[in-house]
Design a protein around this motif. Structure first.
Motif, PDB file in Angstrom:
ATOM      1  N   PHE A 202       0.878  -1.164   0.000  1.00  0.00           N
ATOM      2  CA  PHE A 202       0.000   0.000   0.000  1.00  0.00           C
ATOM      3  C   PHE A 202       0.916   1.214   0.000  1.00  0.00           C
ATOM      4  O   PHE A 202       1.862   1.278   0.785  1.00  0.00           O
ATOM      5  CB  PHE A 202      -0.896   0.019   1.243  1.00  0.00           C
ATOM      6  CG  PHE A 202      -1.557   1.353   1.472  1.00  0.00           C
ATOM      7  CD1 PHE A 202      -2.512   1.816   0.580  1.00  0.00           C
ATOM      8  CD2 PHE A 202      -1.229   2.146   2.558  1.00  0.00           C
ATOM      9  CE1 PHE A 202      -3.114   3.049   0.771  1.00  0.00           C
ATOM     10  CE2 PHE A 202      -1.826   3.377   2.762  1.00  0.00           C
ATOM     11  CZ  PHE A 202      -2.777   3.830   1.861  1.00  0.00           C
ATOM     12  N   VAL A 203       0.645   2.148  -0.879  1.00  0.00           N
ATOM     13  CA  VAL A 203       1.495   3.326  -0.982  1.00  0.00           C
ATOM     14  C   VAL A 203       0.717   4.519  -0.455  1.00  0.00           C
ATOM     15  O   VAL A 203      -0.217   5.004  -1.104  1.00  0.00           O
ATOM     16  CB  VAL A 203       1.956   3.557  -2.440  1.00  0.00           C
ATOM     17  CG1 VAL A 203       2.981   4.685  -2.486  1.00  0.00           C
ATOM     18  CG2 VAL A 203       2.544   2.282  -3.013  1.00  0.00           C
ATOM     19  N   ALA A 204       1.090   4.938   0.719  1.00  0.00           N
ATOM     20  CA  ALA A 204       0.330   5.995   1.391  1.00  0.00           C
ATOM     21  C   ALA A 204       0.372   7.301   0.610  1.00  0.00           C
ATOM     22  O   ALA A 204       1.400   7.680   0.042  1.00  0.00           O
ATOM     23  CB  ALA A 204       0.902   6.205   2.794  1.00  0.00           C
ATOM     24  N   LYS A 205      -0.765   7.949   0.596  1.00  0.00           N
ATOM     25  CA  LYS A 205      -0.890   9.296   0.027  1.00  0.00           C
ATOM     26  C   LYS A 205      -0.495   9.386  -1.442  1.00  0.00           C
ATOM     27  O   LYS A 205      -0.005  10.410  -1.889  1.00  0.00           O
ATOM     28  CB  LYS A 205      -0.040  10.289   0.846  1.00  0.00           C
ATOM     29  CG  LYS A 205      -0.529  10.463   2.279  1.00  0.00           C
ATOM     30  CD  LYS A 205      -1.886  11.121   2.327  1.00  0.00           C
ATOM     31  CE  LYS A 205      -2.410  11.219   3.750  1.00  0.00           C
ATOM     32  NZ  LYS A 205      -3.826  11.606   3.794  1.00  0.00           N
ATOM     33  N   LYS A 206      -0.651   8.296  -2.172  1.00  0.00           N
ATOM     34  CA  LYS A 206      -0.407   8.378  -3.612  1.00  0.00           C
ATOM     35  C   LYS A 206      -1.736   8.274  -4.334  1.00  0.00           C
ATOM     36  O   LYS A 206      -2.685   7.672  -3.840  1.00  0.00           O
ATOM     37  CB  LYS A 206       0.504   7.231  -4.092  1.00  0.00           C
ATOM     38  CG  LYS A 206       1.925   7.320  -3.598  1.00  0.00           C
ATOM     39  CD  LYS A 206       2.578   8.657  -3.847  1.00  0.00           C
ATOM     40  CE  LYS A 206       2.853   8.900  -5.320  1.00  0.00           C
ATOM     41  NZ  LYS A 206       3.568  10.211  -5.510  1.00  0.00           N
ATOM     42  N   LYS A 207      -1.790   8.866  -5.511  1.00  0.00           N
ATOM     43  CA  LYS A 207      -3.021   8.768  -6.287  1.00  0.00           C
ATOM     44  C   LYS A 207      -3.324   7.299  -6.575  1.00  0.00           C
ATOM     45  O   LYS A 207      -2.414   6.469  -6.615  1.00  0.00           O
ATOM     46  CB  LYS A 207      -2.910   9.575  -7.566  1.00  0.00           C
ATOM     47  CG  LYS A 207      -1.679   9.298  -8.402  1.00  0.00           C
ATOM     48  CD  LYS A 207      -1.626  10.264  -9.556  1.00  0.00           C
ATOM     49  CE  LYS A 207      -0.333  10.126 -10.332  1.00  0.00           C
ATOM     50  NZ  LYS A 207       0.766  10.909  -9.779  1.00  0.00           N
ATOM     51  N   VAL A 208      -4.598   7.019  -6.770  1.00  0.00           N
ATOM     52  CA  VAL A 208      -4.997   5.613  -6.851  1.00  0.00           C
ATOM     53  C   VAL A 208      -4.559   4.934  -8.134  1.00  0.00           C
ATOM     54  O   VAL A 208      -4.279   3.749  -8.171  1.00  0.00           O
ATOM     55  CB  VAL A 208      -6.515   5.460  -6.668  1.00  0.00           C
ATOM     56  CG1 VAL A 208      -6.911   5.870  -5.275  1.00  0.00           C
ATOM     57  CG2 VAL A 208      -7.283   6.284  -7.698  1.00  0.00           C
ATOM     58  N   LEU A 209      -4.527   5.703  -9.223  1.00  0.00           N
ATOM     59  CA  LEU A 209      -4.124   5.129 -10.501  1.00  0.00           C
ATOM     60  C   LEU A 209      -2.937   5.907 -11.034  1.00  0.00           C
ATOM     61  O   LEU A 209      -2.915   7.125 -10.955  1.00  0.00           O
ATOM     62  CB  LEU A 209      -5.264   5.229 -11.518  1.00  0.00           C
ATOM     63  CG  LEU A 209      -6.398   4.238 -11.364  1.00  0.00           C
ATOM     64  CD1 LEU A 209      -7.524   4.608 -12.310  1.00  0.00           C
ATOM     65  CD2 LEU A 209      -5.926   2.836 -11.667  1.00  0.00           C
ATOM     66  N   TRP A 210      -1.982   5.222 -11.588  1.00  0.00           N
ATOM     67  CA  TRP A 210      -0.787   5.873 -12.098  1.00  0.00           C
ATOM     68  C   TRP A 210      -0.477   5.280 -13.455  1.00  0.00           C
ATOM     69  O   TRP A 210      -0.207   4.099 -13.581  1.00  0.00           O
ATOM     70  CB  TRP A 210       0.364   5.636 -11.135  1.00  0.00           C
ATOM     71  CG  TRP A 210       1.620   6.389 -11.468  1.00  0.00           C
ATOM     72  CD1 TRP A 210       1.911   7.691 -11.179  1.00  0.00           C
ATOM     73  CD2 TRP A 210       2.762   5.873 -12.148  1.00  0.00           C
ATOM     74  NE1 TRP A 210       3.153   8.010 -11.626  1.00  0.00           N
ATOM     75  CE2 TRP A 210       3.698   6.925 -12.220  1.00  0.00           C
ATOM     76  CE3 TRP A 210       3.088   4.636 -12.696  1.00  0.00           C
ATOM     77  CZ2 TRP A 210       4.950   6.763 -12.820  1.00  0.00           C
ATOM     78  CZ3 TRP A 210       4.324   4.481 -13.289  1.00  0.00           C
ATOM     79  CH2 TRP A 210       5.241   5.535 -13.347  1.00  0.00           C
ATOM     80  N   ASP A 211      -0.604   6.105 -14.454  1.00  0.00           N
ATOM     81  CA  ASP A 211      -0.429   5.628 -15.815  1.00  0.00           C
ATOM     82  C   ASP A 211       0.140   6.775 -16.630  1.00  0.00           C
ATOM     83  O   ASP A 211      -0.552   7.750 -16.909  1.00  0.00           O
ATOM     84  CB  ASP A 211      -1.785   5.187 -16.368  1.00  0.00           C
ATOM     85  CG  ASP A 211      -1.667   4.577 -17.760  1.00  0.00           C
ATOM     86  OD1 ASP A 211      -0.647   4.819 -18.417  1.00  0.00           O
ATOM     87  OD2 ASP A 211      -2.590   3.852 -18.147  1.00  0.00           O
ATOM     88  N   LEU A 212       1.384   6.659 -16.999  1.00  0.00           N
ATOM     89  CA  LEU A 212       2.037   7.770 -17.700  1.00  0.00           C
ATOM     90  C   LEU A 212       1.303   8.160 -18.973  1.00  0.00           C
ATOM     91  O   LEU A 212       1.217   9.323 -19.332  1.00  0.00           O
ATOM     92  CB  LEU A 212       3.481   7.405 -18.045  1.00  0.00           C
ATOM     93  CG  LEU A 212       4.453   7.332 -16.874  1.00  0.00           C
ATOM     94  CD1 LEU A 212       5.843   6.962 -17.362  1.00  0.00           C
ATOM     95  CD2 LEU A 212       4.507   8.662 -16.133  1.00  0.00           C
ATOM     96  N   ASP A 213       0.722   7.158 -19.652  1.00  0.00           N
ATOM     97  CA  ASP A 213       0.039   7.452 -20.912  1.00  0.00           C
ATOM     98  C   ASP A 213      -1.185   8.327 -20.704  1.00  0.00           C
ATOM     99  O   ASP A 213      -1.628   9.018 -21.595  1.00  0.00           O
ATOM    100  CB  ASP A 213      -0.385   6.152 -21.606  1.00  0.00           C
ATOM    101  CG  ASP A 213       0.842   5.392 -22.094  1.00  0.00           C
ATOM    102  OD1 ASP A 213       1.899   6.032 -22.254  1.00  0.00           O
ATOM    103  OD2 ASP A 213       0.741   4.174 -22.303  1.00  0.00           O
ATOM    104  N   GLU A 214      -1.763   8.239 -19.501  1.00  0.00           N
ATOM    105  CA  GLU A 214      -2.964   9.012 -19.237  1.00  0.00           C
ATOM    106  C   GLU A 214      -2.700  10.139 -18.247  1.00  0.00           C
ATOM    107  O   GLU A 214      -3.613  10.789 -17.766  1.00  0.00           O
ATOM    108  CB  GLU A 214      -4.073   8.097 -18.700  1.00  0.00           C
ATOM    109  CG  GLU A 214      -4.444   7.026 -19.720  1.00  0.00           C
ATOM    110  CD  GLU A 214      -5.654   6.241 -19.283  1.00  0.00           C
ATOM    111  OE1 GLU A 214      -6.284   6.606 -18.273  1.00  0.00           O
ATOM    112  OE2 GLU A 214      -5.988   5.260 -19.945  1.00  0.00           O
ATOM    113  N   GLY A 215      -1.455  10.318 -17.896  1.00  0.00           N
ATOM    114  CA  GLY A 215      -1.094  11.424 -17.010  1.00  0.00           C
ATOM    115  C   GLY A 215      -1.396  11.158 -15.550  1.00  0.00           C
ATOM    116  O   GLY A 215      -1.216  12.030 -14.717  1.00  0.00           O
ATOM    117  N   GLY A 216      -1.854   9.970 -15.229  1.00  0.00           N
ATOM    118  CA  GLY A 216      -2.180   9.653 -13.833  1.00  0.00           C
ATOM    119  C   GLY A 216      -3.512  10.228 -13.431  1.00  0.00           C
ATOM    120  O   GLY A 216      -3.807  11.374 -13.686  1.00  0.00           O
ATOM    121  N   LYS A 217      -4.356   9.396 -12.878  1.00  0.00           N
ATOM    122  CA  LYS A 217      -5.698   9.860 -12.479  1.00  0.00           C
ATOM    123  C   LYS A 217      -6.041   9.303 -11.119  1.00  0.00           C
ATOM    124  O   LYS A 217      -5.528   8.288 -10.721  1.00  0.00           O
ATOM    125  CB  LYS A 217      -6.739   9.420 -13.502  1.00  0.00           C
ATOM    126  CG  LYS A 217      -6.607  10.218 -14.783  1.00  0.00           C
ATOM    127  CD  LYS A 217      -7.682   9.837 -15.766  1.00  0.00           C
ATOM    128  CE  LYS A 217      -7.522  10.619 -17.047  1.00  0.00           C
ATOM    129  NZ  LYS A 217      -8.426  10.199 -18.088  1.00  0.00           N
TER     130      LYS A 217
END
Lengths: 346, 58
Positions: B43-58
């Motif tokens: 579990f990565v505290a305080k990080k956005k839930v989705l991370w995808d460079l192609d979509e800029g992270g959401k």
């Protein structure tokens, strides 16, 4: 045996603070190794990004079905079926047998744990033998779906059910899944959506998450430490559901459950001895049910991470814990009976 | 009582570990627990839930 000076639950609470690091240290390498192996299956299925564009369920609600001990006491699927719920049903792989034997094909199932031999059991292990079972009492000892008590029979049943219904089931398949799980998923014809679990902060130098992403370019999801939390994440952040109910998400044991029937019993006994187990297990009263539950450090950590994730979720997404027991309560989660949630969404 | 003081010189200096570094029960429990205990995934505290460079992270 060392003298234990900690009071009830104190040793357990000390460990909770270290669970994040302990999990990362224990799991990170295996997850990456599995992801490298699974590269050969990259083109079997789609990226999780494709699932974000699909319509799953007929309204903005979803129900997560996990496999906690409340499932056999509350039987949430009975109420869900009877209500005619039209939203999405998202289940952990551990709840697949419960769903399928009750005539429910979930809209989505999720798997992520990289364990080499145990997780495939939820899909039906084609290589399972009585000899292998004799060496590992992990499943038959725990307070979970009683169908799993007769393990060879349950294995046959889940193999048959998944062979029959697998092709109708979407699965959010983590790149960290074991070779055995991935092979079984492919064999049953499930509809695969690949994703990466975050293993660490992707914005730090030398990040393993970043390494995973460079390997396969699948979206990375903060999975919250366990597959139940990952289901909630899929429902809220990937499917975009605004009202998400949780069932079977106890993160704890009923107060009358013998310690022997808990997940980490053997490890706890080997260290502190049977007579000192109270120092490891943490007792928590549930104000909504008026009953006491107890938990171990791993599940206590799951509770804390889940509350943090729910607090960080999109403000339009509301989470309702309809487990009707357990220790997952607190802001911003609404704790309510499943019937109330179904009454608004059926 | 006689005390054995040694009757030869070691070729290298022998260092005695500081007793302050002794493993505590908590350390032991963690080491033991680490073999089996832990979550299914990080579990990565305080990080956005989705991370995808192609979509800029959401």
């Amino acid at each position: 045996m060392a003298t234990i000076t900690e009071g009830p639950g104190e040793l357990g609470r000390k460990l909770v603070a270290n669970m994040e690091r302990m999990t990362r240290d224990r799991i990170g390498g295996a997850a990456l190794d599995n992801a490298r192996f699974n590269l050969r299956f990259k083109d079997h299925g789609q990226s999780l990004a494709a699932l974000r564009k699909e319509k799953v369920g007929e309204n903005d609600a979803a129900i997560v079905i996990a496999a906690g001990p409340s499932v056999k006491r509350k039987d949430p699927l009975r109420a869900i079926r009877e209500s005619g719920f039209k939203g999405a049903v998202v289940c952990t792989e551990s709840a697949l047998l419960y769903c399928l034997r009750n005539g429910v094909v979930p809209d989505l199932t999720v798997t992520l744990d990289p364990h080499a031999t145990r997780i495939v059991r939820w899909f039906g292990d084609t290589r399972l033998t009585p000899e292998k079972l004799g060496a590992d009492d992990y499943y038959r000892r725990q307070d979970m779906d009683p169908a799993f008590a007769d393990e060879m029979k349950a294995n046959q049943e889940i193999m048959g059910l998944l062979n029959e219904h697998g092709s109708k089931i979407r699965i959010a398949l983590s790149s960290s899944a074991s070779e055995a799980v991935v092979e079984r998923v492919m064999e049953t014809g499930m509809q695969v959506y690949w994703w990466n679990p975050m293993l660490d902060d992707p914005d730090t130098e030398g990040s393993k998450t970043r390494e995973l992403y460079a390997l396969n370019r699948f979206p990375c999801v903060n999975a919250g430490g366990n597959v139940g939390a990952a289901c909630w994440m899929m429902a809220s952040a990937v499917l975009g559901k605004k009202q998400v109910a949780l069932t079977g998400m106890d993160f704890s044991y009923y107060g009358d459950t013998p310690y022997r029937n808990t997940q980490y019993y053997h490890e706890a006994v080997s260290l502190v001895g049977e007579e000192n187990l109270d120092s490891v297990y943490i007792r928590i009263p549930n104000p909504y049910t008026g009953t006491e539950f107890y938990t171990d450090p791993a599940y206590m950590w799951y509770r804390e991470t889940f509350l943090q994730m729910a607090g960080d979720a999109h403000p339009e997404c509301q989470t309702f814990n309809c487990t009707e027991g357990g220790i997952l309560f607190g802001d911003p989660i609404v704790f309510e009976p499943l019937a109330d949630f179904l009454g608004r969404h059926s | 009582m006689d005390v054995l003081k040694g009757n030869f010189k070691t070729k290298k200096d022998v260092k005695i570990e500081d007793a302050g570094g002794a493993e505590t029960l908590e350390d032991r429990f963690e080491r033991e627990a680490l073999k089996h205990l832990g979550g299914s995934i990080a579990f990565v505290a305080k990080k956005k839930v989705l991370w995808d460079l192609d979509e800029g992270g959401k």
